[in-house]
Design an enzyme around this catalytic site. Structure first.
Site, PDB file in Angstrom:
ATOM      1  N   ASP A  97       0.861  -1.190   0.000  1.00 17.26           N
ATOM      2  CA  ASP A  97       0.000   0.000   0.000  1.00 17.26           C
ATOM      3  C   ASP A  97       0.897   1.239   0.000  1.00 17.26           C
ATOM      4  O   ASP A  97       1.427   1.637   1.039  1.00 17.26           O
ATOM      5  CB  ASP A  97      -0.908   0.007   1.237  1.00 17.26           C
ATOM      6  CG  ASP A  97      -1.966  -1.101   1.192  1.00 17.26           C
ATOM      7  OD1 ASP A  97      -1.839  -2.028   0.361  1.00 17.26           O
ATOM      8  OD2 ASP A  97      -2.917  -1.047   1.997  1.00 17.26           O
ATOM      9  N   LYS A 163      -6.765   3.176  -3.127  1.00 11.73           N
ATOM     10  CA  LYS A 163      -7.103   3.135  -1.700  1.00 11.73           C
ATOM     11  C   LYS A 163      -7.362   4.560  -1.231  1.00 11.73           C
ATOM     12  O   LYS A 163      -6.632   5.478  -1.606  1.00 11.73           O
ATOM     13  CB  LYS A 163      -5.943   2.484  -0.931  1.00 11.73           C
ATOM     14  CG  LYS A 163      -6.089   2.477   0.579  1.00 11.73           C
ATOM     15  CD  LYS A 163      -4.931   1.714   1.246  1.00 11.73           C
ATOM     16  CE  LYS A 163      -4.916   1.922   2.754  1.00 11.73           C
ATOM     17  NZ  LYS A 163      -3.779   1.231   3.417  1.00 11.73           N
ATOM     18  N   LYS A 192      -9.946  -0.031  -2.201  1.00  9.87           N
ATOM     19  CA  LYS A 192      -9.824  -0.293  -0.774  1.00  9.87           C
ATOM     20  C   LYS A 192     -10.241   0.960  -0.014  1.00  9.87           C
ATOM     21  O   LYS A 192      -9.679   2.036  -0.213  1.00  9.87           O
ATOM     22  CB  LYS A 192      -8.381  -0.663  -0.402  1.00  9.87           C
ATOM     23  CG  LYS A 192      -8.166  -0.834   1.112  1.00  9.87           C
ATOM     24  CD  LYS A 192      -6.777  -1.372   1.441  1.00  9.87           C
ATOM     25  CE  LYS A 192      -6.498  -1.374   2.944  1.00  9.87           C
ATOM     26  NZ  LYS A 192      -5.144  -1.901   3.265  1.00  9.87           N
TER      27      LYS A 192
END
Lengths: 232, 232
Positions: A97, A163, A192
């Protein structure tokens, strides 16, 4: 909002990145995080790079190890982001991430923001073709137009997920943000939602808005909430 | 406390790392930071790695470019810390403020915490022998005993400075912490006080306690305060 079929608790669990990004957390909490992820069947444990090896040794193949890069500010050099991701893969992570340089994009240098992300995506996919990159756009710091641009950057860079948030800068995910992202991202890019997800209601709202994965430090509490609902 | 001779305003300015670690700051503020550092004669500008090239192009040789590594959490892999530092040197930085893995040390793994810092120090000194490494110990998260241990780690690793705080986790520097660090560090290791220094009184207290360098986002305001005092 109540827990609604056909989403089973198991399906819900499989969408969760079980997250520990409390900077003060001791190693014992890393171990607990891993054991909880095994127990509930979460998609992954998500933790700082320094803990990746430890987590990788502790979890089975069923639970992925997810980590962060250039977290939480995204203002590292591209070379540092790439090296961070590479090292984490070598340590056993399969999900990275990474925080994009949203500050740079926000000022109009979309090309620089894209090449930054692209370098990480390329390095990760070259290293392991089953590894995934999630790009954190820090939605609370972006106007609607900038959020759309950020989704373009994520898609252009070939990332696997967009995300929403780090949870450290401004507000976290909202269903509105997730819905906007879903409406502009190609289907191949998953979403996400993360930051501030602490209840089952919030979690379900994110999934309903189009999130494929949820990053939360409250996953165990939410599972308990859902189980009670399921029994009632 | 009043501004006291023999510390001149110029001497004071030369102890300041003029700092911009606001993650939302646009490039225009980076430029302003550089111009202010030139004007007041600060020791350096201290900013995120992404801004190092820009700052290096803008300032003269008189002002050093200082940047951070593994900031603010210190939980990156050693390889990522080293690569971050190397890249920043290549971009023009000569001072690297790296966050140590204080969480790891706090749990008793002093050796791992030391080798992590040592790798960065060695890489930086090999690359440029006039470059300096400041190691952030995040003093607010350490007991007195742990603070003493952290100073031992910094000294053993051969770092140039021990630095109190990131400003992002817990409280910043206090004169008491600086005095403790000074009492246990060898003279060859200098001290940078940082985090929450917003007034001339605080700044002078840190210097009196033994700080050699001050990291502050309020340097211009403090200079104005000191100038008024000097005239009065």
């Amino acid at each position: 909002m109540r827990w609604m079929p056909p989403l089973s608790i198991e399906t819900f669990a499989s969408a969760v990145d079980h997250t520990l990004l409390d900077v003060t957390a001791p190693a014992a909490r890393v171990d607990l995080l891993c054991d909880e992820a095994e127990h509930f069947g979460f998609a992954s444990v998500c933790l700082y790079p320094r803990w990746v090896s430890r987590a990788y040794r502790r979890v089975s193949d069923r639970v992925a190890v997810c980590t962060v890069a250039s977290f939480p500010h995204g203002l590292d050099s591209t070379a540092a982001k790439v090296e961070s991701a590479r090292r984490s893969l070598a340590d056993g992570a399969t999900e990275i991430d990474v925080v994009m340089a949203w500050q740079v994009m926000r000022e109009g240098d979309r090309a620089a923001a894209t090449s930054d992300v692209e370098a990480v995506v390329t390095a990760v996919h070259q290293e392991r073709d089953d590894a995934r990159v999630k790009v954190i756009v820090e939605s609370s710091q972006l106007s609607r137009e900038q959020l759309v641009m950020a989704c373009g950057v994520v898609a252009d860079a070939g990332a696997d997920f967009a995300k929403t948030s780090t949870g450290f800068v401004g507000e976290g995910a909202t269903p509105g943000v997730v819905a906007t992202m879903r409406s502009v991202l190609p289907r191949s890019v998953r979403i996400k939602a993360s930051g501030g997800i602490r209840s089952a209601n919030q979690a379900v709202a994110m999934l309903n808005a189009g999130a494929d994965r949820l990053g939360t430090s409250s996953a165990v509490a939410i599972m308990r909430e859902l189980s009670v609902d399921a029994v009632a």
